[in-house]
Every structure is written in structure tokens, then in C-alpha cells.
Design an enzyme around this catalytic site. Sequence first.
Site, mmCIF file in Angstrom:
data_model
loop_
_atom_site.group_PDB
_atom_site.id
_atom_site.type_symbol
_atom_site.label_atom_id
_atom_site.label_comp_id
_atom_site.label_asym_id
_atom_site.label_seq_id
_atom_site.Cartn_x
_atom_site.Cartn_y
_atom_site.Cartn_z
ATOM 1 N N ASP A 34 0.795 -1.196 -0.044
ATOM 2 C CA ASP A 34 -0.012 -0.054 0.028
ATOM 3 C C ASP A 34 0.860 1.058 -0.242
ATOM 4 O OD1 ASP A 34 -3.336 0.450 1.042
ATOM 5 O OD2 ASP A 34 -1.834 2.285 1.052
ATOM 6 N N ASN A 91 -13.062 -2.906 1.810
ATOM 7 C CA ASN A 91 -13.842 -1.849 2.125
ATOM 8 C C ASN A 91 -14.789 -1.637 0.990
ATOM 9 O OD1 ASN A 91 -13.154 -0.852 4.560
ATOM 10 N ND2 ASN A 91 -11.025 -0.077 3.347
ATOM 11 N N GLY A 97 -15.349 3.591 3.491
ATOM 12 C CA GLY A 97 -14.223 4.321 3.056
ATOM 13 C C GLY A 97 -13.433 3.719 1.777
ATOM 14 N N GLN A 98 -14.364 2.983 0.946
ATOM 15 C CA GLN A 98 -13.599 2.387 -0.273
ATOM 16 C C GLN A 98 -13.129 3.732 -1.073
ATOM 17 O OE1 GLN A 98 -15.974 -0.184 -2.908
ATOM 18 N NE2 GLN A 98 -14.209 -0.761 -4.244
ATOM 19 N N SER A 99 -11.817 3.714 -1.562
ATOM 20 C CA SER A 99 -11.417 4.756 -2.450
ATOM 21 C C SER A 99 -10.862 4.365 -3.796
ATOM 22 C CB SER A 99 -10.518 5.473 -1.709
ATOM 23 O OG SER A 99 -9.297 4.814 -1.493
ATOM 24 N N HIS A 104 -10.200 -5.007 -3.781
ATOM 25 C CA HIS A 104 -8.898 -5.293 -3.001
ATOM 26 C C HIS A 104 -9.174 -5.658 -1.589
ATOM 27 C CE1 HIS A 104 -9.809 -1.114 -2.931
ATOM 28 N NE2 HIS A 104 -9.104 -1.122 -1.672
ATOM 29 N N HIS A 106 -7.273 -5.790 1.908
ATOM 30 C CA HIS A 106 -5.916 -5.258 2.475
ATOM 31 C C HIS A 106 -5.518 -6.457 3.670
ATOM 32 C CE1 HIS A 106 -7.089 -0.715 2.159
ATOM 33 N NE2 HIS A 106 -7.932 -1.262 1.668
#
Length: 118
Positions: A34, A91, A97-99, A104, A106
Site C-alpha cells: 500500500d 471496504n 471508505g472505499q477509495s 482489493h 487489505h
Amino acid sequence: MPVKSLECIFCQVAAHEKAAKIVYEDERCVVLQDINPKAPVHLLVIPRKHIVSLNDAMEGDKLLLGHMLTVVGQMARQHGIDSTGYRTVINTNAEAGQSVFHLHIHILGGRVLRWPPG
Ligand code: AMP
Ligand code: ZN
């Protein structure tokens, strides 16, 4: 759903079109560090296939998703966090808070992680 989305940064990473610290890859998924780590070990497992979120994961993606989970364990062992412990997070959409809108997982480890998350 397209296999690859041209504007998607994780599709670009998977295609080696965008620089990233890739720590593992195979024919189905890629694991990268990340860019803004939240723990001493913070990896992202991404499918090569462009799947926007878990909302978009379909029956035909079951083998891919299962494979990604086995890669999680492999990465945890390789990074020495399998015994101490680690957290896996996916997320989905705004309130989580998925950006980045390419699925994916984490992997966070290397420190004590509080529960529940914020
Ligand atoms: P999420 O907020 O769950 O969608 O997670 C997206 C994650 O991707 C965040 O932890 C970001 O720090 C990370 N990220 C965004 N762009 C990049 C990039 N180019 N390389 C590596 N990680 C990235
Ligand atoms: Zn993508």
C-alpha cells in the site's frame, strides 16, 4: 464487466503500466505494498480482473476469490505476521471508505490492531 478498465489504477498496476511495489503475482492476482501504509505490513491483494467491489463479485468469480484468500495466507507467512496476527479488510462503497473501485483485500499486520475498527 470489462476484464480491464483503462482508467483504473489497479488495472494499470496489474498490467505493469503504473509503478508499484509488487511483492507477488500470478496469473490471477497481484499483491502490492500500500502506498500509504497503515501498519508495518500493509499489502493489497488485487485480482487481475476488474471487479469494482464485492457487490460486483459473481458466481463465476468464486474460484478467483478463493484463490485470493489462499494468497493472503501465503503473504502473511512470507511477511512473518501469520503467528502474531493480521487483519484482512475489504471496504465496500462510501461508508466503509472505499477509495479505489477495483476490488482489493487489505492485509494489515506487524502491530496490535484495535477492534472494532473506526
Ligand atoms: P480503499 O480505501 O479500501 O479503497 O483502499 C485503497 C488503498 O489503496 C488505500 O489504502 C491507498 O493507500 C491505496 N492506494 C491507492 N493508490 C495506490 C497506488 N498507486 N499504489 C499502492 N496503493 C495505493
Ligand atoms: Zn481495475
